[in-house]
Design a protein around this motif. Structure first.
Motif, PDB file in Angstrom:
ATOM      1  N   ASN A 160       0.864  -1.182   0.000  1.00 25.83           N
ATOM      2  CA  ASN A 160       0.000   0.000   0.000  1.00 25.83           C
ATOM      3  C   ASN A 160       0.901   1.232   0.000  1.00 25.83           C
ATOM      4  O   ASN A 160       1.491   1.586   1.016  1.00 25.83           O
ATOM      5  N   VAL A 161       1.035   1.826  -1.153  1.00 22.57           N
ATOM      6  CA  VAL A 161       1.983   2.930  -1.313  1.00 22.57           C
ATOM      7  C   VAL A 161       1.537   4.125  -0.485  1.00 22.57           C
ATOM      8  O   VAL A 161       0.393   4.584  -0.589  1.00 22.57           O
ATOM      9  N   ASP A 162       2.454   4.621   0.337  1.00 22.39           N
ATOM     10  CA  ASP A 162       2.179   5.780   1.189  1.00 22.39           C
ATOM     11  C   ASP A 162       2.472   7.052   0.390  1.00 22.39           C
ATOM     12  O   ASP A 162       3.575   7.602   0.442  1.00 22.39           O
ATOM     13  N   TYR A 163       1.460   7.523  -0.343  1.00 20.04           N
ATOM     14  CA  TYR A 163       1.660   8.694  -1.187  1.00 20.04           C
ATOM     15  C   TYR A 163       1.870   9.971  -0.363  1.00 20.04           C
ATOM     16  O   TYR A 163       2.534  10.903  -0.820  1.00 20.04           O
ATOM     17  N   VAL A 164       1.318  10.001   0.825  1.00 19.30           N
ATOM     18  CA  VAL A 164       1.497  11.177   1.686  1.00 19.30           C
ATOM     19  C   VAL A 164       2.971  11.333   2.048  1.00 19.30           C
ATOM     20  O   VAL A 164       3.539  12.434   1.991  1.00 19.30           O
ATOM     21  N   ARG A 165       3.599  10.213   2.414  1.00 16.77           N
ATOM     22  CA  ARG A 165       5.027  10.281   2.757  1.00 16.77           C
ATOM     23  C   ARG A 165       5.875  10.593   1.531  1.00 16.77           C
ATOM     24  O   ARG A 165       6.844  11.368   1.612  1.00 16.77           O
ATOM     25  N   ILE A 166       5.513   9.995   0.390  1.00 12.30           N
ATOM     26  CA  ILE A 166       6.266  10.290  -0.831  1.00 12.30           C
ATOM     27  C   ILE A 166       6.178  11.769  -1.167  1.00 12.30           C
ATOM     28  O   ILE A 166       7.190  12.409  -1.495  1.00 12.30           O
ATOM     29  N   GLN A 167       4.964  12.328  -1.081  1.00 16.09           N
ATOM     30  CA  GLN A 167       4.796  13.759  -1.367  1.00 16.09           C
ATOM     31  C   GLN A 167       5.593  14.606  -0.394  1.00 16.09           C
ATOM     32  O   GLN A 167       6.238  15.595  -0.797  1.00 16.09           O
ATOM     33  N   PHE A 197      11.711  16.113 -14.318  1.00 13.40           N
ATOM     34  CA  PHE A 197      10.600  16.856 -14.916  1.00 13.40           C
ATOM     35  C   PHE A 197      10.430  16.492 -16.384  1.00 13.40           C
ATOM     36  O   PHE A 197       9.301  16.309 -16.871  1.00 13.40           O
ATOM     37  N   ILE A 198      11.523  16.386 -17.115  1.00  6.54           N
ATOM     38  CA  ILE A 198      11.452  16.104 -18.546  1.00  6.54           C
ATOM     39  C   ILE A 198      11.145  14.628 -18.802  1.00  6.54           C
ATOM     40  O   ILE A 198      10.295  14.296 -19.637  1.00  6.54           O
ATOM     41  N   LYS A 199      11.835  13.749 -18.080  1.00  4.81           N
ATOM     42  CA  LYS A 199      11.667  12.318 -18.320  1.00  4.81           C
ATOM     43  C   LYS A 199      10.260  11.839 -18.000  1.00  4.81           C
ATOM     44  O   LYS A 199       9.677  11.046 -18.773  1.00  4.81           O
ATOM     45  N   TYR A 200       9.711  12.314 -16.884  1.00  4.92           N
ATOM     46  CA  TYR A 200       8.391  11.824 -16.452  1.00  4.92           C
ATOM     47  C   TYR A 200       7.270  12.826 -16.740  1.00  4.92           C
ATOM     48  O   TYR A 200       6.154  12.655 -16.253  1.00  4.92           O
ATOM     49  N   ASP A 201       7.581  13.839 -17.540  1.00  7.06           N
ATOM     50  CA  ASP A 201       6.565  14.763 -18.049  1.00  7.06           C
ATOM     51  C   ASP A 201       5.722  15.352 -16.919  1.00  7.06           C
ATOM     52  O   ASP A 201       4.488  15.274 -16.911  1.00  7.06           O
ATOM     53  N   CYS A 202       6.404  15.972 -15.946  1.00  7.23           N
ATOM     54  CA  CYS A 202       5.693  16.566 -14.809  1.00  7.23           C
ATOM     55  C   CYS A 202       6.406  17.828 -14.341  1.00  7.23           C
ATOM     56  O   CYS A 202       7.497  18.158 -14.828  1.00  7.23           O
ATOM     57  N   CYS A 203       5.795  18.512 -13.402  1.00  6.86           N
ATOM     58  CA  CYS A 203       6.361  19.758 -12.890  1.00  6.86           C
ATOM     59  C   CYS A 203       6.000  19.925 -11.419  1.00  6.86           C
ATOM     60  O   CYS A 203       4.859  19.672 -11.015  1.00  6.86           O
ATOM     61  N   ALA A 204       7.000  20.351 -10.621  1.00  8.16           N
ATOM     62  CA  ALA A 204       6.807  20.548  -9.182  1.00  8.16           C
ATOM     63  C   ALA A 204       6.367  19.247  -8.522  1.00  8.16           C
ATOM     64  O   ALA A 204       6.482  18.171  -9.095  1.00  8.16           O
ATOM     65  N   VAL A 205       5.865  19.335  -7.295  1.00 12.58           N
ATOM     66  CA  VAL A 205       5.347  18.151  -6.611  1.00 12.58           C
ATOM     67  C   VAL A 205       3.832  18.154  -6.689  1.00 12.58           C
ATOM     68  O   VAL A 205       3.216  17.213  -7.181  1.00 12.58           O
ATOM     69  N   ASN A 259       1.245  30.542 -17.950  1.00 11.78           N
ATOM     70  CA  ASN A 259      -0.091  30.474 -18.528  1.00 11.78           C
ATOM     71  C   ASN A 259      -0.595  29.032 -18.487  1.00 11.78           C
ATOM     72  O   ASN A 259       0.145  28.090 -18.801  1.00 11.78           O
ATOM     73  N   PRO A 260      -1.856  28.835 -18.121  1.00  8.83           N
ATOM     74  CA  PRO A 260      -2.410  27.462 -18.070  1.00  8.83           C
ATOM     75  C   PRO A 260      -2.304  26.761 -19.420  1.00  8.83           C
ATOM     76  O   PRO A 260      -2.503  27.387 -20.473  1.00  8.83           O
ATOM     77  N   GLY A 261      -1.961  25.486 -19.381  1.00 12.04           N
ATOM     78  CA  GLY A 261      -1.840  24.690 -20.599  1.00 12.04           C
ATOM     79  C   GLY A 261      -0.455  24.688 -21.204  1.00 12.04           C
ATOM     80  O   GLY A 261      -0.208  23.957 -22.170  1.00 12.04           O
ATOM     81  N   THR A 262       0.455  25.472 -20.655  1.00 14.58           N
ATOM     82  CA  THR A 262       1.809  25.531 -21.223  1.00 14.58           C
ATOM     83  C   THR A 262       2.823  24.708 -20.413  1.00 14.58           C
ATOM     84  O   THR A 262       3.935  24.487 -20.884  1.00 14.58           O
ATOM     85  N   TYR A 263       2.456  24.282 -19.221  1.00 18.07           N
ATOM     86  CA  TYR A 263       3.390  23.541 -18.357  1.00 18.07           C
ATOM     87  C   TYR A 263       2.810  22.154 -18.049  1.00 18.07           C
ATOM     88  O   TYR A 263       1.643  21.865 -18.277  1.00 18.07           O
ATOM     89  N   ARG A 264       3.647  21.339 -17.479  1.00 12.01           N
ATOM     90  CA  ARG A 264       3.304  19.936 -17.243  1.00 12.01           C
ATOM     91  C   ARG A 264       2.479  19.776 -15.963  1.00 12.01           C
ATOM     92  O   ARG A 264       2.388  20.692 -15.147  1.00 12.01           O
ATOM     93  N   THR A 265       1.911  18.569 -15.805  1.00 15.43           N
ATOM     94  CA  THR A 265       1.088  18.260 -14.631  1.00 15.43           C
ATOM     95  C   THR A 265       1.964  17.966 -13.417  1.00 15.43           C
ATOM     96  O   THR A 265       3.195  17.914 -13.529  1.00 15.43           O
ATOM     97  N   SER A 266       1.348  17.744 -12.260  1.00 17.48           N
ATOM     98  CA  SER A 266       2.108  17.543 -11.015  1.00 17.48           C
ATOM     99  C   SER A 266       2.872  16.220 -11.024  1.00 17.48           C
ATOM    100  O   SER A 266       2.438  15.223 -11.603  1.00 17.48           O
ATOM    101  N   CYS A 267       4.001  16.202 -10.319  1.00 20.06           N
ATOM    102  CA  CYS A 267       4.823  14.985 -10.261  1.00 20.06           C
ATOM    103  C   CYS A 267       4.236  13.945  -9.313  1.00 20.06           C
ATOM    104  O   CYS A 267       4.437  12.750  -9.513  1.00 20.06           O
ATOM    105  N   ILE A 268       3.494  14.369  -8.290  1.00 22.46           N
ATOM    106  CA  ILE A 268       2.900  13.378  -7.388  1.00 22.46           C
ATOM    107  C   ILE A 268       1.804  12.598  -8.125  1.00 22.46           C
ATOM    108  O   ILE A 268       1.615  11.389  -7.907  1.00 22.46           O
ATOM    109  N   GLY A 269       1.105  13.271  -9.034  1.00 21.56           N
ATOM    110  CA  GLY A 269       0.113  12.580  -9.847  1.00 21.56           C
ATOM    111  C   GLY A 269       0.763  11.574 -10.783  1.00 21.56           C
ATOM    112  O   GLY A 269       0.255  10.472 -10.989  1.00 21.56           O
TER     113      GLY A 269
END
Length: 355
Positions: A160-167, A197-205, A259-269
């Motif tokens: 059971n992955v503890d996403y809270v701790r990972i975040q 950020f580039i490899k996993y197509d995400c930004c920030a946490v 601007n919305p739509g120009t950056y990647r989604t969250s890394c925790i997601g």
């Protein structure tokens, strides 16, 4: 021909018909046993094929990248994926499915061959094959049950992955060690993050909502860097469609204006998707159902084999007792019994030829 001879002939014909009916009646349970075993074998082979297919589907599933992704950030907490323990068991289950398919297929052929073989000693052959079926059924029942228990334990104790701790750990690393959005920087942790950020197509946490985001408390924004100089609000590596070769040319509407739509989604997601996308729950359920079916069918097959062994053994014992008694009362009757037994077997051969 005298009346007495006619009566004797009628009586002999009547006994002959009764003997034939008796033989046919005695054969009904044996034939039913053959049909039942062949039917069970057919269903067992289908269950074995299902086990082979489901275990193969899980074994070739895309590898879980959760640990690899978190280790690339050099985090201390790197849990395994949800069904990693089940995936490790699939090779053994695949081999067991192949073994079960081969054994049950070969035994089915032997049962069919003995049933169709034009011999007077079928009962001996069937007795041997039933003993073999019983031994194989017991062995495979035990092995399959052990695998089923192991699979159930793996399902209950799945990670059971503890996403809270990972975040929390990801946010701590980002806010404490991120100093630049330059991948080739000498700062290893910053380089890890920009590559991530580039490899996993995400930004920030967490999800970037605008100019106020997870980077506000990093040294890149509070001490020195393009964020501290207000030239950027998020790293250029966060912008969509950029690579390690051209991220320096990321548009201002992305890293400066956010601007919305120009950056990647969250890394925790992204991390959450990495932990569950490799194996579907339906595949695990099919694997468990295949094992359960094999266990139940093999136990039922063992019971049928035991019943048939008892029936054939009792048939031998009953005939031996009857022959012994008749020999004691009438020594010449033994020859008659042998003649009758030969006649009974002849009836069986005639029926087989007719079929």
């Amino acid at each position: 021909m005298s009346e007495e001879q006619k009566n004797d002939n009628k009586e002999a014909d009547r006994k002959k018909q009764e003997d034939k009916k008796t033989v046919q009646t005695d054969r009904i349970p044996k034939e039913n046993g053959h049909y039942v075993l062949l039917s069970i074998k057919g269903v067992l082979m289908i269950a074995a094929i299902a086990l082979i297919c489901s275990s193969n589907d899980i074994s070739v599933a895309n590898p879980c990248d959760l640990q690899t992704a978190l280790k690339s950030l050099h985090l201390s907490f790197t849990p395994s994926c949800k069904y990693d323990a089940i995936k490790k068991k699939t090779s053994d289950l695949h081999i067991q499915g192949l073994a079960a398919l081969c054994c049950h297929g070969i035994l089915s052929i032997f049962i069919l061959c003995i049933y169709l073989w034009p011999s007077e000693n079928k009962q001996i052959g069937f007795l041997i094959i039933y003993v073999v079926v019983l031994i194989v059924a017991v062995i495979f029942s035990v092995l399959t049950y052990i695998q089923k228990v192991g699979l159930d334990d793996a399902r209950r104790t799945k990670t059971n992955v503890d996403y809270v701790r990972i975040q929390r750990d990801m946010l701590f690393s980002l806010e404490k060690y991120f100093t630049t959005d330059n991948i080739s920087s000498s700062d290893e942790t910053s380089s890890y993050w920009n590559t991530f950020f580039i490899k996993y197509d995400c930004c920030a946490v967490r999800e970037v909502q605008g100019t106020t985001n997870d980077f506000d408390n990093t040294p890149w924004c509070t001490t020195s860097g393009s964020c501290q100089n207000t030239a950027s609000q998020i790293p250029k590596t966060c912008c969509k469609d950029v690579t390690q070769d051209d991220y320096q040319y990321a548009p201002d509407i992305c890293h400066a204006s956010v601007n919305p739509g120009t950056y990647r989604t969250s890394c925790i997601g992204r991390v959450k998707s990495l932990s569950v996308r490799n194996i579907d729950v339906c595949q695990v359920c099919m694997l468990s159902f295949s094992l359960l079916s094999l266990v139940i069918l093999q136990i039922f097959e063992a019971i049928v084999a035991i019943v048939m062994i008892i029936f054939i053994t009792w048939d031998f014992i009953r005939f031996k007792i009857q022959s012994t008694r008749k020999n004691k009362t009438d020594p010449g009757q033994g020859d008659c019994d042998k003649t009758m037994l030969h006649s009974n077997r002849s009836y069986e051969n005639e029926d087989n030829v007719a079929k």
